[in-house]
Write an enzyme that holds these catalytic residues in place. Structure first.
Site, PDB file in Angstrom:
ATOM      1  N   ASP A 188       0.820  -1.210   0.000  1.00 18.86           N
ATOM      2  CA  ASP A 188       0.000   0.000   0.000  1.00 18.86           C
ATOM      3  C   ASP A 188       0.857   1.264   0.000  1.00 18.86           C
ATOM      4  OD1 ASP A 188      -2.824   1.072   0.645  1.00 18.86           O
ATOM      5  OD2 ASP A 188      -1.658   1.970   2.268  1.00 18.86           O
ATOM      6  N   GLU A 224       1.702  -0.437  -4.927  1.00 19.00           N
ATOM      7  CA  GLU A 224       0.659   0.526  -5.310  1.00 19.00           C
ATOM      8  C   GLU A 224       1.250   1.917  -5.489  1.00 19.00           C
ATOM      9  OE1 GLU A 224      -3.217   3.060  -4.046  1.00 19.00           O
ATOM     10  OE2 GLU A 224      -1.511   2.751  -2.718  1.00 19.00           O
TER      11      GLU A 224
END
Ligand code: AAO
Length: 483
Positions: A188, A224
Site C-alpha cells: 500500500d 501501489e
C-alpha cells in the site's frame, strides 16, 4: 519479486475485498481452485482502528494499530487455516501490506486489544514510539517529492522507514506472513515511501515457505503507485521492486467501453500508450478505491454498477496479453444515502462481517457482489490461462466498436459494444477446424454446449453473431468433442 508465484497454468488474481478468512478458505475450495484462479488479494490482516464515525467504514483497515493478525476479517488462527486450505486448493494468498503509516487519530485499543495513542505516536502492540515516526507535517502538495514521502498521507502517522528498527518490525510482520504460507504482497501507498527504504525492507524478507514453494522462492510483490503521467513521482521508480499498479489502464479501458473513444483503438493498449512494460504492470478495471471515488477514481472508472460495459471491459482485459490481471470482488453500498465513500462490508447487528451466502445459481447474496462469480467473468479466467504466452493475432475491427482477436491458436474473443448494430460476420479465428463452445453464454457439459456453439471451418473462419442487445461478448476456448 516479479515472478507471480502462481501454481503453473494459473494467471489471474481476485481481490476478495473485506471477506472473512473463513469465507475465503471456503471460496478457494469450492470455486477459485476448480475455476483456475491463481490467487486472492486479501484485505489487510493486521490489527487496525475501530472507527465509529462514520460507523465502521471499510477504510479503518488502512489505519494500523499493530502487526498482530487480528482484524475485522478474523483471527490469526483463521488466517493461518485459510492460507493452508487455499494453498491445498492451488490458490495463493497475497496480503495487502500497510507499512507506510499507522493510525491518523484516536486512542484506545485496536481490533486485537493492543493499546495505542495516535497523538503520542505510541503503539504498544509493535511497539512503536514517537522516535519511530517522521516529522509532523501533512501532504498538501503532490508536486513536492519530500512532502509526499516524508509527511502524513491524509493525516496518517508516517513511519520513519529510514530507521533500522522500523524496517525490522515491518520485515518481522511480512516474514510472519511468509512463514504462514502467503505467496506475496500488495504493498500500500508506495508513492509515499522512498524506493530505497522499500528495497531495504524487502531485502530482509525470507524466501517463501517450502511446504508450498520451491527453495529460495521470493514473494510476488505488486506495489501501489498511482501514476497517470505528469506527476513528479513515476511508477517506473518502483519497477525493480516488483510489479507496479498501472492506473492508466483502468482509465483508458473505462473510457473505451463508455464509448468516449472507439473500441478499435484498444488493440495496442499497453507500452505503446506510455504504460509500464507488460511484465512490470498489474492491471485491473477498477479497485477498491477508484470504484468509490477514492485514489484517482473518477467518472471514467467502470464498476459493477454498469454491468454490461463492466463485463465487456473485464473480458477484454483478461483476453488481451498486457500485464498481470486482477479482478475486483466488491460489496455494495447504498448510493441514495451517500454511503458510497465509506460504507463497510455487509455486517450483522453486532458489527461482525456477514458470511458470504450463495443462491441456487452460485451468485452471491446479502450485499456481496462477487463479480468474480459472474459467468462472463469467471469463464474468462480460464481463457486467460489457456491463452497465456500466445500472441494477439487475427485482429478484426469494423472501424468502430466491434472487435475480435485470437491468442495464437488457443483462444478467440469477439466483442460488440455498439449501441445499434449487430455483429454478423465470417471472421478468421486462428482456431483449428471444429465445433467450439462459447464459454460466456454457457459451457461444455456432457459433450454439448449449454450456450452458443461456433463452427470453425477448414480455413479457421467462423460465422460470429453478437446482437448489440445481447449481454456479454463471445469467447471460445473449449473444443466440443466430435460425436
Ligand atoms: C480516511 C478519510 C480521510 C481522513 C483519514 C484519516 O477518508 O478523510 O483524513 O481517514 O482520518 C484509505 C481511504 C482513505 C482513508 C484511509 C485511512 O482511501 O480515504 O482516509 O484509507 O483510513 C493517494 C495515495 C494512495 C492511496 C490513495 C487513497 O497515493 O496510495 O490516496 N491508496 C491507498 C489505499 C487506500 C488507503 C491508503 C492508501 C492509505 O488503496 O485504500 O486509503 O492506507 C492523486 C495522487 C494519488 C493519490 C490521490 C488521492 O491522484 O496522484 O497519489 O492517492 O490523488 O485521491 C486525477 C489524477 C490523479 C490524482 C487524482 C485524484 O485522476 O490523475 O493522479 O486525480 O486527485
Amino acid at each position: 519479486y516479479h515472478d507471480d508465484t502462481c501454481v503453473s497454468g494459473r494467471t489471474v488474481i481476485v481481490h476478495l475485498f473485506d471477506w472473512k478468512w473463513t469465507d475465503i478458505a471456503a471460496e478457494c475450495e469450492r470455486f477459485l481452485g476448480p475455476k483456475g484462479f491463481c490467487g486472492v488479494q486479501v484485505s489487510p490482516p493486521n490489527e487496525h482502528l475501530v472507527i465509529t464515525s462514520p460507523h465502521r467504514p471499510w477504510y479503518e483497515r488502512y489505519q494500523p494499530v499493530s502487526y498482530k493478525l487480528e482484524s475485522r476479517s478474523g483471527t490469526r488462527g483463521q488466517f493461518a487455516d485459510m492460507v493452508k486450505r487455499c494453498n491445498a486448493a492451488q490458490v495463493r494468498i497475497y496480503v495487502d501490506a500497510v507499512i507506510n503509516h499507522m493510525s491518523a487519530s484516536g486512542h484506545g485499543v485496536g481490533t486485537g486489544g493492543s493499546a495505542y495513542n495516535t497523538m503520542n505516536m505510541s503503539y504498544a502492540g509493535v511497539p512503536y514510539s514517537a522516535l519511530d515516526f517522521n516529522y509532523n507535517c501533512e501532504i498538501n502538495n503532490y508536486n513536492d517529492i519530500n512532502q509526499v514521502r516524508n509527511c502524513k498521507l491524509v493525516g496518517l502517522q508516517d513511519l520513519a522507514l529510514s530507521k533500522r528498527y522500523v524496517r525490522e518490525k515491518i520485515a518481522d510482520y511480512l516474514n510472519d506472513l511468509i512463514s504462514l504460507g502467503v505467496a506475496g504482497f500488495r504493498v500500500d501507498a508506495c508513492k509515499h515511501m522512498w524506493p530505497g527504504d522499500i528495497e531495504a525492507i524487502y531485502s530482509l524478507l525470507q524466501p517463501l515457505n517450502i511446504t508450498w514453494f520451491g527453495p529460495g522462492t521470493k514473494p510476488f510483490v505488486f506495489n501501489e503507485v498511482i501514476d497517470k503521467g505528469g506527476g513528479v513521482i513515476s511508477a517506473s521508480e518502483y519497477t525493480h521492486l516488483g510489479r507496479v499498479t498501472e492506473f492508466r489502464f483502468c482509465d483508458e479501458v473505462g473510457k473505451a467501453f463508455r464509448r468516449q473513444f472507439m473500441l478499435k483503438n484498444l488493440r495496442t493498449i499497453g507500452e505503446a500508450w506510455a504504460m509500464l512494460p507488460s511484465d512490470k504492470a498489474l492491471v485491473f478495471v477498477d479497485n477498491h478505491d477508484n470504484q468509490r471515488g477514492h485514489g484517482g477514481g473518477g467518472s471514467t472508472i467502470l464498476t459493477f454498477h454498469n454491468p454490461r460495459e463492466y463485463k465487456m471491459a473485464v473480458a477484454f482485459m483478461l483476453a488481451h496479453p498486457y500485464g498481470f490481471t486482477r479482478i475486483m470482488s466488491s460489496h455494495v453500498w447504498n448510493i441514495s444515502h451517500g454511503q458510497q465513500d465509506w460504507m463497510g462490508p455487509p455486517s450483522y447487528d453486532n458489527d461482525t462481517t456477514k458470511t458470504v451466502t450463495l443462491d441456487n445459481e452460485g451468485q452471491c447474496l446479502d450485499g456481496w457482489v462477487c463479480e468474480h462469480r459472474w459467468p462472463a467473468i469467471a469463464s474468462m479466467v480460464k481463457f486467460r490461462n489457456v491463452a497465456d504466452g500466445q500472441p494477439l493475432e487475427n485482429w478484426f475491427d469494423n472501424g468502430f466498436d466491434q472487435i475480435a482477436f485470437s491468442r495464437g491458436r488457443n483462444a478467440f474473443i469477439a466483442i460488440n459494444n455498439e449501441v445499434v448494430g449487430d455483429l454478423h460476420r465470417e471472421l478468421p479465428t486462428g482456431m483449428a477446424t471444429g465445433s467450439y463452445c462459447d464459454v460466456i453464454s454457457g459451457e461444455l457439459v456432457n459433450g454439448e454446449c449449454t450456450g452458443q456453439a461456433v463452427h470453425v471451418d477448414q480455413d479457421g473462419v467462423a460465422l460470429i453473431t453478437i446482437s448489440s442487445l445481447s449481454n456479454p461478448p463471445i469467447p471460445m476456448t473449449e473444443e466440443k468433442p466430435k460425436k
